[in-house]
Design an enzyme around this catalytic site. Sequence first.
Site, PDB file in Angstrom:
ATOM      1  N   SER A  83      -9.932  -0.189   7.398  1.00 40.24           N
ATOM      2  CA  SER A  83      -9.421  -0.076   6.033  1.00 40.24           C
ATOM      3  C   SER A  83      -8.688  -1.298   5.503  1.00 40.24           C
ATOM      4  CB  SER A  83      -8.513   1.151   5.916  1.00 40.24           C
ATOM      5  OG  SER A  83      -9.275   2.334   5.998  1.00 40.24           O
ATOM      6  N   LYS A 122       0.848  -1.186   0.000  1.00 41.49           N
ATOM      7  CA  LYS A 122       0.000   0.000   0.000  1.00 41.49           C
ATOM      8  C   LYS A 122       0.885   1.238   0.000  1.00 41.49           C
ATOM      9  CE  LYS A 122      -3.747   2.151   2.722  1.00 41.49           C
ATOM     10  NZ  LYS A 122      -4.663   1.974   3.870  1.00 41.49           N
ATOM     11  N   SER A 131      -9.512   2.254   3.086  1.00 40.32           N
ATOM     12  CA  SER A 131      -8.623   2.956   2.181  1.00 40.32           C
ATOM     13  C   SER A 131      -7.670   2.031   1.429  1.00 40.32           C
ATOM     14  CB  SER A 131      -7.789   3.966   2.981  1.00 40.32           C
ATOM     15  OG  SER A 131      -6.976   3.306   3.948  1.00 40.32           O
TER      16      SER A 131
END
Length: 500
Positions: free
Chosen positions: A191, A84, A167
Site C-alpha cells: 500500500s 495518512k 490504500s
Amino acid sequence: MMQTPSSSPLHDLGVHELKQALAAKQVSAVEVAQHFLNRAQAHLDLGAFVAVNPEVTLAQARAADVRIANGTAGALEGVPLAHKDIFVTKDFPTTAGSRILQGYRSPFDATVVAKLAAQGMVTLGKLNCDEFAMGSSNENTAVPAVGHSAVEPVRNPWDKSRVPGGSSGGSAVAVAARLAPAATGTDTGGSIRQPASFCGITGIKPTYGRASRYGMVAFASSLDQAGPMAHSAQDCALLLSALCGPDPDRDSTSLDVPAEDYTRTLNDAIAGLRIGVPKEFFGEGLSDDVRAAVDGALKQYEKLGAKLVPITLPRTELSIPVYYIIAPAEASSNLSRFDGVKFGHRAKDYADLADMYKKTRAEGFGDEVKRRIMIGTYVLSHGYYDAYYLQAQKIRRMIADDFQNAFKDCDLIAGPVAPTVAWQLGAHKDPLADYLADIFTLPGSLAGLPGMSIPVGFGAGGMPVGMQLLGNYLQESRLLNAAHAFQQATDFHTARPAGI
C-alpha cells in the site's frame, strides 16, 4: 505565484530543496505552509485530504520559524508534510477512512507523527485512504474528503477517471499533485509501493519493525509498516532517517536497531551491484506497457554498471492466498475493539448489548472490511485454524526462505510493482481483481523485507509505471542508493501531471 530564489514555484521543490531554502532563510516556514494549504484548497476535486486545520498548521510553521531564527532547528525544520489518516494525531481527527471512527480525536500522536514533528516538520493535514487500509484502489474509503458533502473516491491526478492505487492513495495523490512535498503511508501488502507506482512518485516500505507501529490504527499487525512517500529517493532517505528507530516501550515488534542516516551512502557508486530479476515477475498477466518500462529501467541499471542476475521466487503465486488468509485473520482480531462502547460510532437504537454491537458494526464498517473480518473469523475458527491459518503461516515461512535463497546470488531484486497501470474508477467490480493486482508486492510484505517503488516511465494512456526494488533485511540504504543512482541518470521522478 510565490517563487523561490531559484525561480521554481515552492510546490515544485522536494523535501531536500525546501530544507535548504528554509535553512538559508530564503523563504519562511509560514510562507511554505500557506502556499501548500492554498494548493490543497485549489485541488479539492482530487479528494486527497480528509482533514485540514490551517490554524494548527500555521502555528506549527510559526514555531518552526522561531527555531530557525534562534539556531535550534531540527533536521527538517519547517518542511511540510501530510499524514495518512491511519496515524492518530492530537490536532487532527483520525478516521482510518471508516464511518466507525468519524469524529474520533486521539489524545496522543502516533510515534511516526511525533518523530517527524520532533525534526521540525509541519503537518498540513490528514490524507484519504481505503478503510482501515484495506484496498488497492482507494475506492473503499467511507469518509468524505475536505470540500465534499458525500463520499467520493480519490482521483489520480494523471487521469481523474482512474484510481490512484491504495490504500495510501490520498498520500500518493497529495505528493504527485504537489499538494504536499511528502506524505506518510503504510504498507501491509503493497500500500505504499502500488499507489506510488500508479501516481509516478517514490515510496519506500522499510524492513518490518524498522518504524514503530504505535498509534497506527492496526489492520494486520505482523504486516503493517509505516514509510515515506515523496518525489525522490533522496527525499525518502531524509524522511526515513527521521521516522525510523526502536520504540521498545510502546511497540514490542519494533526492532532494537538504531536509526540510520540513510543519506550517508546515497551517492555511492553502484558498479558491480547484482540485481536479481525473478522470472515469476515477468510471466503471463504482466501487461506489455509495464514490461517495456521495467525492461528499459533494467537496461539503464546495466549502463550504470549493475549486473542483472536471473533468479526464481517459486512461491510467488501462493502469496495471494497466503496473504488473504493471514491478513484477514489478524484484522478480525484487531477490529474487534470497534464495538461502540468506548469510542467511535455507536448505533442509536438497540435492544441490548449484543444488539448494540451488531448494529454499530453493521453501520460503521464498509463492505470490504466486513468481508475481511468474516474471512478472518472463519479461518481462525475451530476446525479451520489448522487447515487454513496454520498452513498459510507455514507457506509464509517458505516464501521468506525463497528470498533468502535468491539473495545468495544477488544484492537487490527488481521487477514490476503491479501488472498494469492504474485502472479506471469502478473497473474492478469483483474484489478478487484488486487482490490479484497485488501479486508482485505481497511476497516481500509476507517476508517482512524492505521494498520501494521508483518511477521508470509511462504506459497505456500516458499513465506512470513504477519499478519495485526489494532488498534483504535492514538493507534500506542499499535500496535508496540504487534508486538515487537511477534518478540521477533519469528524469521520470520529476514528471508532473498536466494542469496540476
